[in-house]
Design a protein around this motif. Structure first.
Motif, PDB file in Angstrom:
ATOM      1  N   SER A  13       0.828  -1.207   0.000  1.00 38.37           N
ATOM      2  CA  SER A  13       0.000   0.000   0.000  1.00 38.37           C
ATOM      3  C   SER A  13       0.862   1.256   0.000  1.00 38.37           C
ATOM      4  CB  SER A  13      -0.915   0.000   1.234  1.00 38.37           C
ATOM      5  OG  SER A  13      -1.743  -1.131   1.256  1.00 38.37           O
ATOM      6  N   PHE A  37      -6.310   1.077   9.933  1.00 39.19           N
ATOM      7  CA  PHE A  37      -7.646   1.432   9.457  1.00 39.19           C
ATOM      8  C   PHE A  37      -7.647   2.810   8.797  1.00 39.19           C
ATOM      9  CE2 PHE A  37      -9.401  -1.749  12.550  1.00 39.19           C
ATOM     10  CZ  PHE A  37     -10.123  -2.475  11.622  1.00 39.19           C
ATOM     11  N   SER A  73      -6.419   2.770   5.241  1.00 40.69           N
ATOM     12  CA  SER A  73      -7.468   2.261   4.359  1.00 40.69           C
ATOM     13  C   SER A  73      -8.478   3.352   4.018  1.00 40.69           C
ATOM     14  CB  SER A  73      -8.166   1.070   5.025  1.00 40.69           C
ATOM     15  OG  SER A  73      -9.143   0.527   4.180  1.00 40.69           O
ATOM     16  N   VAL A  74      -8.865   4.134   5.020  1.00 40.45           N
ATOM     17  CA  VAL A  74      -9.806   5.245   4.796  1.00 40.45           C
ATOM     18  C   VAL A  74      -9.207   6.267   3.838  1.00 40.45           C
ATOM     19  CG1 VAL A  74     -10.966   7.199   5.900  1.00 40.45           C
ATOM     20  CG2 VAL A  74     -10.999   4.948   6.990  1.00 40.45           C
ATOM     21  N   SER A 108      -7.205   0.286  -0.658  1.00 42.61           N
ATOM     22  CA  SER A 108      -7.812   0.383   0.676  1.00 42.61           C
ATOM     23  C   SER A 108      -8.035  -1.003   1.280  1.00 42.61           C
ATOM     24  CB  SER A 108      -9.147   1.132   0.586  1.00 42.61           C
ATOM     25  OG  SER A 108     -10.076   0.430  -0.217  1.00 42.61           O
ATOM     26  N   ILE A 109      -8.078  -2.033   0.444  1.00 44.99           N
ATOM     27  CA  ILE A 109      -8.371  -3.385   0.935  1.00 44.99           C
ATOM     28  C   ILE A 109      -7.208  -3.990   1.729  1.00 44.99           C
ATOM     29  CG2 ILE A 109      -8.955  -5.746   0.223  1.00 44.99           C
ATOM     30  CD1 ILE A 109     -10.455  -4.522  -2.158  1.00 44.99           C
ATOM     31  N   LEU A 138      -7.025  -3.117   5.461  1.00 43.56           N
ATOM     32  CA  LEU A 138      -8.104  -3.711   6.253  1.00 43.56           C
ATOM     33  C   LEU A 138      -7.713  -5.125   6.667  1.00 43.56           C
ATOM     34  CD1 LEU A 138     -11.378  -2.613   4.412  1.00 43.56           C
ATOM     35  CD2 LEU A 138     -10.530  -1.800   6.633  1.00 43.56           C
ATOM     36  N   ALA A 189      -5.038  -4.932   9.393  1.00 43.31           N
ATOM     37  CA  ALA A 189      -5.581  -4.660  10.726  1.00 43.31           C
ATOM     38  C   ALA A 189      -6.114  -5.945  11.363  1.00 43.31           C
ATOM     39  CB  ALA A 189      -6.683  -3.608  10.638  1.00 43.31           C
ATOM     40  N   LEU A 190      -6.732  -6.817  10.561  1.00 41.02           N
ATOM     41  CA  LEU A 190      -7.234  -8.091  11.088  1.00 41.02           C
ATOM     42  C   LEU A 190      -6.085  -8.980  11.560  1.00 41.02           C
ATOM     43  CD1 LEU A 190     -10.026  -8.909   8.469  1.00 41.02           C
ATOM     44  CD2 LEU A 190     -10.299  -7.971  10.780  1.00 41.02           C
TER      45      LEU A 190
END
Length: 460
Positions: free
Chosen positions: A269, A337, A340-341, A426-427, A430, A433-434
């Motif tokens: 990213s 997060f 991603s936003v 953005s994916i 996410l 974060a998981l």
């Protein structure tokens, strides 16, 4: 760099604290500025093509796919050489090995000015990755030999601040160097590669003379200060059983691969926007190259501030549970997060202000998480296994450095702009974060100090 023998310490708690404070102050003042300059030069030579591309792609008729593939190819060769480079650093010592890395990458960075064809571009980027491989994980491993776990995020942040500051410096001078277009028969982008390849060569020579291999070789430490560092970093009895010295354990530990996967998503990213940010900003704002550079510099300054502040805060919270990484994860997850936003907002907007705010959000969030993130690996292993473990997770992460730029370049050739590709970026964070949520839960189960009878204070 074998583990040093255990020295004898003064038993006085007050005296020990004073000795420790003096040792940490000296280590910070003597090591961090030099290392920060080295990494700043490394990052600048790694990503200066983002500014060079404003002229180079047009002059050499490179498509966005060619540019994205070449930009990312650096990371494949870098990743392939991570583990052997860090093991060689462990064998030969940080001083000589880091100096060797810097001099060779400086020479190859300057050689980028001779690129004329796509294959020459690919070759130059590939060998630049080979030359620079091991520098960052080598520095992280080196700092784990100097700073205890509860002080490590701050130490890493103080050296890693060179990442956003290198963007500040590059933003300020890139326009001036590109404006040298035509001087002495060189294009502006060639001047950029030539001038920015000189600092790592000079810094490599400085590393050779100024950087000790470890606390045992640091003549500027007193015997008590040296003993304090060795005791608190290498022989902390509270960490016995939690950290492994075994090389195979480092390579097979699931935490290394889980953290490596997070870094692959994060770096994919990060470099997706790093290599195209000047172009995206220029298309949205129609600013000149120099003004785009100033804007990127301003956003990078905000990122530097976020990195320092979150590193300090993370260490402050860490002291409440000094032998568990549990609090570190909550100084990483919210920023993942937020990245991603930022990508989602940037991909959906063409308004200049919204684009700038979105990219600024990504820059700030990415930098803020780095100190807590890179303080984690050194708590898993020691010695040779630490060198291999840190290199392994960085190797996995660097694969993302290839995939991100290549994907957004390919997406631009398909759609006509970079923003559709950035929207899909953005994916990954996410998912990242998981992964951090999972590691956080695993840490809670592993740590006896975080049992239901001894929960983390609610203020954390």
């Amino acid at each position: 760099m074998a583990a040093p023998s255990t020295p004898v310490l003064n038993d006085s708690t007050a005296a020990s604290a004073a000795i420790g404070a003096s040792a940490m102050r000296k280590a910070t003042q003597r090591l961090i500025p030099l290392i920060a300059l080295g990494y700043g030069a490394a990052y600048m030579d790694r990503v200066n093509i983002s500014f060079a591309s404003l002229q180079m792609n047009r002059d050499l008729h490179f498509s966005s796919t060619v540019y994205g593939f070449g930009a990312g190819l650096f990371f494949l060769s870098y990743a392939a050489c991570e583990i052997p480079s860090n093991l060689l650093l462990y064998r030969f010592g940080a001083r000589r090995w880091l100096a060797r890395i810097m001099v060779t990458w400086g020479i190859l960075a300057m050689a980028m000015l001779f690129v004329r064809t796509p294959w020459q571009f690919y070759t130059a980027r590939f060998f630049l990755g080979v030359a620079e491989a091991g520098f960052f994980p080598g520095v992280i491993f080196y700092l784990t030999q100097w700073f205890p776990q509860e002080l490590r995020a701050r130490a890493i942040s103080r050296f890693y601040i060179s990442l956003p500051l290198s963007f500040v410096f590059m933003g300020l001078i890139a326009g001036a160097l590109l404006n040298l277009d035509g001087n002495l028969g060189l294009r502006g982008w060639q001047w950029l590669f030539l001038v920015e390849g000189i600092p790592p060569i000079l810094l490599g020579i400085a590393f050779l003379y100024l950087l000790p291999d470890g606390p045992q070789q640091a003549k500027w430490l007193t015997e008590d200060e040296r003993a304090w560092i060795i005791h608190h970093v290498h022989n902390d009895p509270s960490l016995s059983g939690q950290r492994s010295h075994n090389l195979s354990a480092a390579l097979l530990d699931p935490r290394v691969w889980q953290l490596g996967l997070f870094m692959m998503l994060m770096l994919g990213s990060s470099y997706a926007y790093t290599f195209v940010a000047p172009d995206v900003i220029q298309r949205a704002t129609h600013l000149s190259t120099s003004k785009v550079g100033y804007l990127v510099a301003a956003l990078s300054l905000l990122g530097a501030a976020a990195m320092l502040l979150n590193g300090i805060y993370s260490d402050r919270v860490q002291r409440r549970t000094p032998h568990s990484n549990y609090p570190r994860y909550m100084h990483i997850i919210p920023w993942a997060f937020l990245i991603s936003v930022g990508f989602f907002a940037c991909g959906l907007s063409t308004n200049p202000i919204n684009v700038i705010i979105s990219i600024g959000t990504v820059i700030i969030a990415y930098n803020a998480m780095q100190g807590p993130l890179w303080s984690l690996p050194g708590s898993f292993f020691q010695g040779r296994s630490a060198a291999a473990g840190i290199a392994t997770l960085n190797m996995i992460g660097m694969i993302g450095g290839f995939l991100g730029p290549y994907f957004v370049g390919f997406a631009k050739d398909l759609t006509g702009d970079y923003q559709r590709g950035l929207l899909l970026m953005s994916i990954p964070m996410l998912l990242g974060a998981l992964i951090m949520f999972y590691l956080r839960a695993e840490t809670r189960l592993r740590s006896p100090t975080l049992s239901p009878e001894n929960p983390v204070p609610s203020s954390q």
